[in-house]
Write a protein that holds these residues in place. Structure first.
Motif, mmCIF file in Angstrom:
data_model
loop_
_atom_site.group_PDB
_atom_site.id
_atom_site.type_symbol
_atom_site.label_atom_id
_atom_site.label_comp_id
_atom_site.label_asym_id
_atom_site.label_seq_id
_atom_site.Cartn_x
_atom_site.Cartn_y
_atom_site.Cartn_z
ATOM 1 N N VAL A 316 38.129 51.235 50.567
ATOM 2 C CA VAL A 316 36.988 50.568 49.928
ATOM 3 C C VAL A 316 37.343 50.166 48.497
ATOM 4 C CG1 VAL A 316 34.590 50.836 49.183
ATOM 5 C CG2 VAL A 316 35.323 51.800 51.364
ATOM 6 N N PHE A 317 38.045 51.045 47.792
ATOM 7 C CA PHE A 317 38.464 50.782 46.414
ATOM 8 C C PHE A 317 39.346 49.534 46.340
ATOM 9 C CE2 PHE A 317 41.188 52.356 42.677
ATOM 10 C CZ PHE A 317 40.312 51.830 41.747
ATOM 11 N N ALA A 318 40.319 49.438 47.248
ATOM 12 C CA ALA A 318 41.227 48.298 47.270
ATOM 13 C C ALA A 318 40.479 47.002 47.592
ATOM 14 C CB ALA A 318 42.343 48.535 48.285
ATOM 15 N N LEU A 319 39.557 47.052 48.549
ATOM 16 C CA LEU A 319 38.780 45.857 48.907
ATOM 17 C C LEU A 319 37.936 45.380 47.733
ATOM 18 C CD1 LEU A 319 37.612 46.728 52.552
ATOM 19 C CD2 LEU A 319 39.312 45.025 51.859
ATOM 20 N N LEU A 320 37.334 46.313 46.997
ATOM 21 C CA LEU A 320 36.537 45.940 45.828
ATOM 22 C C LEU A 320 37.405 45.296 44.750
ATOM 23 C CD1 LEU A 320 34.148 49.031 45.459
ATOM 24 C CD2 LEU A 320 33.507 46.700 46.090
ATOM 25 N N ILE A 321 38.605 45.798 44.570
ATOM 26 C CA ILE A 321 39.505 45.221 43.572
ATOM 27 C C ILE A 321 39.853 43.781 43.941
ATOM 28 C CG2 ILE A 321 41.858 45.340 42.653
ATOM 29 C CD1 ILE A 321 41.598 48.385 42.745
ATOM 30 N N ILE A 322 40.125 43.534 45.214
ATOM 31 C CA ILE A 322 40.445 42.171 45.664
ATOM 32 C C ILE A 322 39.254 41.244 45.429
ATOM 33 C CG2 ILE A 322 40.973 40.756 47.694
ATOM 34 C CD1 ILE A 322 42.520 43.180 48.786
ATOM 35 N N ILE A 323 38.056 41.709 45.766
ATOM 36 C CA ILE A 323 36.839 40.890 45.589
ATOM 37 C C ILE A 323 36.606 40.589 44.115
ATOM 38 C CG2 ILE A 323 34.319 40.885 45.816
ATOM 39 C CD1 ILE A 323 34.718 42.546 48.394
ATOM 40 N N PHE A 324 36.700 41.632 43.272
ATOM 41 C CA PHE A 324 36.448 41.443 41.843
ATOM 42 C C PHE A 324 37.544 40.615 41.178
ATOM 43 C CE2 PHE A 324 33.566 45.256 42.036
ATOM 44 C CZ PHE A 324 32.422 44.570 41.654
ATOM 45 N N SER A 325 38.754 40.627 41.723
ATOM 46 C CA SER A 325 39.823 39.785 41.173
ATOM 47 C C SER A 325 39.448 38.314 41.282
ATOM 48 C CB SER A 325 41.146 40.049 41.906
ATOM 49 O OG SER A 325 41.627 41.341 41.645
ATOM 50 N N PHE A 326 38.945 37.917 42.454
ATOM 51 C CA PHE A 326 38.508 36.533 42.640
ATOM 52 C C PHE A 326 37.291 36.224 41.771
ATOM 53 C CE2 PHE A 326 41.097 36.805 46.448
ATOM 54 C CZ PHE A 326 41.622 35.526 46.545
ATOM 55 N N PHE A 327 36.346 37.177 41.714
ATOM 56 C CA PHE A 327 35.114 36.967 40.950
ATOM 57 C C PHE A 327 35.415 36.801 39.467
ATOM 58 C CE2 PHE A 327 31.823 39.076 38.345
ATOM 59 C CZ PHE A 327 30.776 38.184 38.533
ATOM 60 N N TYR A 328 36.181 37.732 38.905
ATOM 61 C CA TYR A 328 36.423 37.702 37.461
ATOM 62 C C TYR A 328 37.304 36.525 37.069
ATOM 63 C CZ TYR A 328 36.718 39.683 32.793
ATOM 64 O OH TYR A 328 36.607 39.880 31.448
ATOM 65 N N THR A 329 38.267 36.182 37.924
ATOM 66 C CA THR A 329 39.103 35.013 37.649
ATOM 67 C C THR A 329 38.274 33.739 37.640
ATOM 68 O OG1 THR A 329 41.042 36.074 38.644
ATOM 69 C CG2 THR A 329 41.090 33.678 38.433
ATOM 70 N N ALA A 330 37.335 33.653 38.584
ATOM 71 C CA ALA A 330 36.496 32.454 38.692
ATOM 72 C C ALA A 330 35.617 32.254 37.460
ATOM 73 C CB ALA A 330 35.639 32.529 39.946
ATOM 74 N N ILE A 331 35.136 33.358 36.878
ATOM 75 C CA ILE A 331 34.207 33.217 35.754
ATOM 76 C C ILE A 331 34.915 33.145 34.404
ATOM 77 C CG2 ILE A 331 32.387 34.420 37.017
ATOM 78 C CD1 ILE A 331 32.913 36.866 35.272
ATOM 79 N N THR A 332 36.195 33.513 34.359
ATOM 80 C CA THR A 332 36.897 33.523 33.070
ATOM 81 C C THR A 332 37.892 32.380 32.918
ATOM 82 O OG1 THR A 332 38.515 35.092 33.971
ATOM 83 C CG2 THR A 332 36.657 36.003 32.707
ATOM 84 N N ILE A 333 38.279 31.747 34.003
ATOM 85 C CA ILE A 333 39.204 30.613 33.922
ATOM 86 C C ILE A 333 38.423 29.331 34.196
ATOM 87 C CG2 ILE A 333 41.359 29.607 34.748
ATOM 88 C CD1 ILE A 333 41.706 32.320 33.453
ATOM 89 N N PRO A 334 38.032 28.595 33.159
ATOM 90 C CA PRO A 334 37.190 27.396 33.335
ATOM 91 C C PRO A 334 38.016 26.176 33.756
ATOM 92 C CG PRO A 334 37.610 27.751 31.010
ATOM 93 C CD PRO A 334 38.339 28.850 31.737
ATOM 94 N N THR A 335 38.258 26.037 35.041
ATOM 95 C CA THR A 335 39.095 24.932 35.513
ATOM 96 C C THR A 335 38.471 23.572 35.197
ATOM 97 O OG1 THR A 335 38.087 25.184 37.708
ATOM 98 C CG2 THR A 335 40.205 26.265 37.341
ATOM 99 N N ASN A 336 37.136 23.478 35.250
ATOM 100 C CA ASN A 336 36.480 22.199 34.912
ATOM 101 C C ASN A 336 36.735 21.814 33.460
ATOM 102 O OD1 ASN A 336 35.387 21.756 37.462
ATOM 103 N ND2 ASN A 336 33.595 23.017 37.027
ATOM 104 N N LYS A 337 36.615 22.785 32.562
ATOM 105 C CA LYS A 337 36.851 22.520 31.143
ATOM 106 C C LYS A 337 38.317 22.183 30.899
ATOM 107 C CE LYS A 337 36.095 24.539 26.554
ATOM 108 N NZ LYS A 337 37.466 24.306 26.058
ATOM 109 N N MET A 338 39.214 22.877 31.590
ATOM 110 C CA MET A 338 40.641 22.590 31.443
ATOM 111 C C MET A 338 40.947 21.153 31.872
ATOM 112 S SD MET A 338 42.092 26.215 32.925
ATOM 113 C CE MET A 338 43.789 25.657 33.018
#
Length: 444
Positions: A316-338
């Motif tokens: 469960v811990f590993a699955l949460l890390i994978i999910i949060f990796s996508f989530f946090y990357t999506a909100i912190t890397i502004p591809t539209n602004k780039m």
């Protein structure tokens, strides 16, 4: 010999030498404060609190981040954690709150206002976490009544004031290191706190392997094997922290600084990190995994998730890390602004139309590299639970992966790069051979 020469070169640069000495001095002050217990507590009666943090989970993470101050009921028991929590909250709110979005676009003035908001939010979070910690050490960790030399409201109020002052002081130290010293101050304080646990953890493992008998013992040879495996894991962690995917960018026309001439067809790269989210997915996942531990008494179905070294917990811990990796990357890397910034500067990805198509291309590449990065991060995070199964002590196992190792590696690389830039700017050999060589070539 090259390393000794580099140290001598560092000492020759007055500004760099003063920065390093200031950084060491402020870190020493922080570590000294972390040894001072709260007034009204007998430090010799804190064995139960230490045992609670040795079991792993969120308590162990908090204790590692504070350099053991959490388990010592120190005046710095909350350490820099409220500031980290406040920074995360402000960062997440920046996605939805228009006022914060405006500040992010206002340059240096906006950054100062965001910093001020983060400071006030740090105090607010401390005023919530402080009473929780005080109540917990009084009721939840099994401390004997004689551990409290002063009780009641006097102890609660005085401890809350001191813990709040300790967090504010830690925040101030971190900011001073960032402004006047070397490296990121907040990250350095966390790293030093983690490293402070290293000697005791290694000695505990050494003693258990060289003095115990039976299956758990192995002698010096086992220790050597563990050290070799640890170095291999560090190398893999360095790869995870430094790995980037370079997206080629071409500029149809760009003016070279200091030259009137325009350069046509010049090329550049957009570096997208393999692990853009850093340690944040681990922190988020670890916070959520603390809930089963708290709710297990009321919901027996969660009993399997209480064992932090168990299979169910780590899946469960590993699955949460994978999910949060996508989530946090999506909100912190502004591809539209780039994409918009790239279009505004006259750049484009070869074969991709500027604007929306470029944003989609960046988003697609980022998603593809985040997946293996998240798998690598998840595997690294569950390594401590795996090595424990081979007889490694819990405290020593924490250095085999997870938040501790990634933070140490990341901060070490960042600090070395800062020192290296000072040396190269003054035509000294840097700490990195590639940087040194390139500097020599350019200076000839």
């Amino acid at each position: 010999m090259n390393f000794i020469k580099t140290l001598k070169d560092i000492w020759k640069i007055e500004e760099l030498k003063n920065k390093i000495l200031l950084t060491i001095g402020l870190i020493a002050v922080y570590r000294f404060m972390a040894q001072i217990p709260l007034p009204g507590i007998d430090p010799t009666q804190l064995t139960a609190l230490k045992n609670s943090t040795d079991g792993g989970g969120l308590l162990a993470l908090l204790n590692v981040f504070t350099g053991g101050a959490f388990a010592r009921a120190s005046v710095m028991a909350l350490g820099i954690m409220p500031y980290i929590s406040a920074s995360i909250v402000v960062q997440l709110m920046g996605i939805a709150v228009p006022y914060l979005q405006k500040l992010q676009k206002d340059g240096e003035s906006g950054r100062k206002k965001i910093t001020q908001i983060t400071r006030w939010l740090t105090i607010a979070i401390t005023l919530v976490q402080g009473p929780t910690y005080i109540i917990a050490i009084q009721n939840s960790f099994g401390l004997p009544p004689e551990a409290f030399l002063v009780g009641g409201t006097t102890f609660t109020i005085s401890s809350l004031i001191i813990l709040t002052a300790g967090t504010i002081f830690a925040m101030w130290l971190g900011e001073r290191i960032t402004d006047k010293g070397v490296g990121n101050g907040i990250s350095l304080l966390i790293t030093v706190g983690i490293i402070a646990n290293f000697p005791a953890a290694f000695i505990q493992e050494l003693v258990s392997k060289t003095t115990a008998s039976g299956a758990g013992a192995g002698g010096i040879m086992t220790i050597l094997i563990e050290i070799i495996v640890w170095f291999v894991i560090i190398l893999l962690t360095v790869l995870l922290v430094t790995a980037v995917r370079k997206i080629a960018v071409q500029y149809a026309r760009r003016t070279v600084a200091g030259n009137i001439q325009n350069v046509a067809g010049s090329r550049d790269y957009i570096p997208l990190k393999l692990n853009a989210a850093g340690v944040m997915p681990i922190i988020f996942a670890q916070a959520i995994m603390f809930l089963p531990l708290a709710l297990a008494k009321r919901f027996p179905v969660l009993n399997d998730l209480q064992d932090i070294n168990g299979l169910s917990y780590n899946i469960v811990f590993a699955l949460l890390i994978i999910i949060f990796s996508f989530f946090y990357t999506a909100i912190t890397i502004p591809t539209n602004k780039m994409a918009e910034d790239l279009k505004r500067s006259g750049g484009f990805i070869p074969g991709i139309r500027p604007g929306k198509d470029t944003a989609e291309r960046l988003d697609s590449v980022l998603s593809r590299i985040t997946f293996p990065g998240s798998l690598f991060l998840a595997a690294l995070s569950v390594l401590p639970a795996i090595v424990v199964q081979f007889g490694v002590q819990q405290n020593w196992a924490l250095f085999y992966g997870g938040t501790s190792l990634i933070i140490m590696v990341g901060v070490a690389i960042d600090t070395i790069q800062q020192v290296n830039s000072y040396l190269l700017n003054r035509h000294y050999d840097g700490l990195m051979k590639t940087g040194s060589n390139s500097n020599r070539k350019s200076s000839k």
